[in-house]
Design a protein around this motif. Sequence first.
Motif, short mmCIF file in Angstrom:
data_model
loop_
_atom_site.label_atom_id
_atom_site.label_comp_id
_atom_site.label_asym_id
_atom_site.label_seq_id
_atom_site.Cartn_x
_atom_site.Cartn_y
_atom_site.Cartn_z
N GLY A 302 0.84 -1.23 0.00
CA GLY A 302 0.00 0.00 0.00
C GLY A 302 0.85 1.24 0.00
O GLY A 302 0.58 2.21 -0.72
N VAL A 303 1.95 1.17 0.79
CA VAL A 303 2.84 2.33 0.87
C VAL A 303 3.47 2.60 -0.50
O VAL A 303 3.56 3.76 -0.93
CB VAL A 303 3.93 2.08 1.95
N GLN A 304 3.89 1.54 -1.16
CA GLN A 304 4.52 1.73 -2.47
C GLN A 304 3.51 2.30 -3.50
O GLN A 304 3.83 3.18 -4.29
CB GLN A 304 5.09 0.41 -2.97
N LEU A 309 1.43 7.02 -6.44
CA LEU A 309 0.33 7.97 -6.63
C LEU A 309 0.81 9.41 -6.38
O LEU A 309 0.54 10.34 -7.16
CB LEU A 309 -0.79 7.63 -5.64
N ILE A 310 1.59 9.52 -5.31
CA ILE A 310 2.11 10.85 -4.97
C ILE A 310 3.04 11.35 -6.08
O ILE A 310 2.98 12.51 -6.49
CB ILE A 310 2.84 10.82 -3.60
N ASP A 311 3.88 10.43 -6.60
CA ASP A 311 4.79 10.81 -7.68
C ASP A 311 4.01 11.29 -8.90
O ASP A 311 4.35 12.30 -9.52
CB ASP A 311 5.66 9.61 -8.08
N LEU A 313 0.97 12.49 -8.95
CA LEU A 313 0.33 13.78 -8.65
C LEU A 313 1.33 14.93 -8.74
O LEU A 313 1.03 16.00 -9.27
CB LEU A 313 -0.29 13.76 -7.24
N LEU A 314 2.54 14.65 -8.25
CA LEU A 314 3.59 15.69 -8.29
C LEU A 314 3.95 16.02 -9.74
O LEU A 314 4.15 17.18 -10.09
CB LEU A 314 4.82 15.21 -7.53
N GLN A 315 4.00 14.94 -10.53
CA GLN A 315 4.34 15.17 -11.95
C GLN A 315 3.25 16.02 -12.63
O GLN A 315 3.54 16.97 -13.34
CB GLN A 315 4.48 13.84 -12.67
N LEU A 316 1.97 15.65 -12.36
CA LEU A 316 0.85 16.40 -12.92
C LEU A 316 0.93 17.88 -12.51
O LEU A 316 0.77 18.79 -13.33
CB LEU A 316 -0.47 15.79 -12.43
N SER A 317 1.23 18.08 -11.27
CA SER A 317 1.33 19.44 -10.74
C SER A 317 2.48 20.19 -11.40
O SER A 317 2.35 21.34 -11.79
CB SER A 317 1.53 19.34 -9.24
N ARG A 318 3.62 19.51 -11.56
CA ARG A 318 4.80 20.14 -12.17
C ARG A 318 4.52 20.53 -13.63
O ARG A 318 4.89 21.61 -14.07
CB ARG A 318 6.00 19.19 -12.10
N GLY A 436 -2.20 0.81 -11.97
CA GLY A 436 -2.08 2.23 -12.36
C GLY A 436 -2.90 3.11 -11.46
O GLY A 436 -3.76 2.63 -10.71
N SER A 437 -2.64 4.42 -11.52
CA SER A 437 -3.38 5.35 -10.66
C SER A 437 -4.40 6.18 -11.44
O SER A 437 -5.18 6.91 -10.87
CB SER A 437 -2.38 6.26 -9.94
N GLY A 438 -4.34 6.15 -12.73
CA GLY A 438 -5.31 6.91 -13.56
C GLY A 438 -4.98 8.38 -13.69
O GLY A 438 -5.87 9.20 -13.96
N ILE A 439 -3.68 8.71 -13.56
CA ILE A 439 -3.30 10.13 -13.68
C ILE A 439 -2.52 10.39 -14.97
O ILE A 439 -2.43 11.51 -15.46
CB ILE A 439 -2.47 10.57 -12.44
#
Length: 473
Positions: A302-304, A309-311, A313-318, A436-439
Amino acid sequence: MKKSDIYRLLMAGAILVVLLNTWMAWRSLSKLFTTQGWLSQTLDVLSHTESLALNMRTADSAVRGYILTGSPAFEKQYHASSQGVYAEIDEVQRLTADSESQQQRIAYLRTRVAAKMGTLDSANALRSGNSSAGPIEPNLLEPLLTDYPGGGQSVAYAISQIEAEEHRLLIERTRETKNASKEVWISFIAVSLLDILLIAAAFEQLVRAHRSHLQIAEDAASIEALNNELTRVNTELEGRVEERTQELAESNQELEAFSYSVSHDLRAPLRTIDGFSLALMEDFSDKLNDEGLDYIARIRNGVQRMGMLIDSLLQLSRVTRSEVHRERVDISQLAKLVFDELTASDHDRAIVFVAQPGVLAQADPRLVRIALENLIGNAWKFTSRTPEGRIEFGSDVREGRTVYFIRDNGAGFDMQYVDRLFTAFQRLHGDRDFKGSGIGLATVSRIIRRHQGSIWAESELGNGATFFFTLAA
Ligand SMILES: Nc1ncnc2c1ncn2[C@@H]1O[C@H](COP(=O)(O)OP(=O)(O)OP(=O)(O)O)[C@@H](O)[C@H]1O
Ligand SMILES: [Mg+2]
């Protein structure tokens, strides 16, 4: 035919009618003048025949006076009158030169006058021959003084014939003059009526033109007022749109900053969980039974996943925050690089990659690389269950635009859900089949939008998918 042409035609017709009428009026007027001329000529002839008769009578009575008295005054009077007679005949002849019948009557009158004058001259000569023998017996002279010398009609009769003709002409010409003046009156009234009609029509046109002019001016004024109102509303709207855009940009920025900091801040506790769960597994594995170890393994999983997911999201934000620096990019080469990296991470996959060489674009290479990583990454992922996987990259020109595409022969998707593809966290496949995370596609879509391009997809469930995009430059 245009309205103005009809008016012009009507105007030309009206002018023609007026000209015709004027010509007719002129004709009747000239006829009137002519008949009036004739009339006065007839009156002239009559006055001269009167004078001729008077002179004749005077000559006659002068001869008689001379015979009776022998006074030279009578003789003188006789000569003057006889001269007057001839002068009047000449005048009458001149005045009636146009009438053959009158000329004949005048010729006859001349013979009568000549005969009469002949007898008068003889009587006169007789009297002057006997001036010393005293007065001559009047009876002896009587035959000489007869009005019918040498047979035929008298002078008075000849004159009356001429006068009768002139009286007939007088009646005729008076009637003609009356008719002519009637015609003149009719023409005058017709011309006047027509003129009044024309003036009224012209006035009506003028009033209409004036009215339409006023209407146009009014319309123009109201259009201008509307225009001003529109401009005012437009300006107000533009201002509002600008305000809202500004507000939106600000809240967007705030949201971006928030999601960035949340993603960023989430990483530290996640790392702690990851680190300690690893330590627990390594250092305390002998103290934990299988169930405990399974729990720890699930925690780490789950942590991985959360880290991924965080990565993402960060990429999307960047991607949203960074500036776009366009330059010449060899997309074929970039695609090949991305594919090679994927092969390096998973040697077991037997998959064919075909890239059209030398496909160039004017774009931000860093952003294009992220887009290709996601698109080729998806193709790689969704062909994982296909026996002879194949990924293709190329470009095409459609309606003057260069369209790039990435095609695969993988799982594909149902086209009825195509609209969801580019929204974050929307996945068309379950996590069990494809992780996948769908981002990813949301990130690609933002990159394409930042290049003023567009992205779309075509697919059939079980028959692979093709993703198309443009990069407007
Ligand atoms: N090449 C493809 N073939 C079939 N389905 C696809 C393909 N690419 C995308 N999809 C569908 O679109 C969904 C969204 O794709 P997206 O890349 O955004 O998410 P993901 O790949 O599932 O996760 P992530 O990319 O964030 O790791 C996918 O879950 C999948 O259902
Ligand atoms: Mg993806």
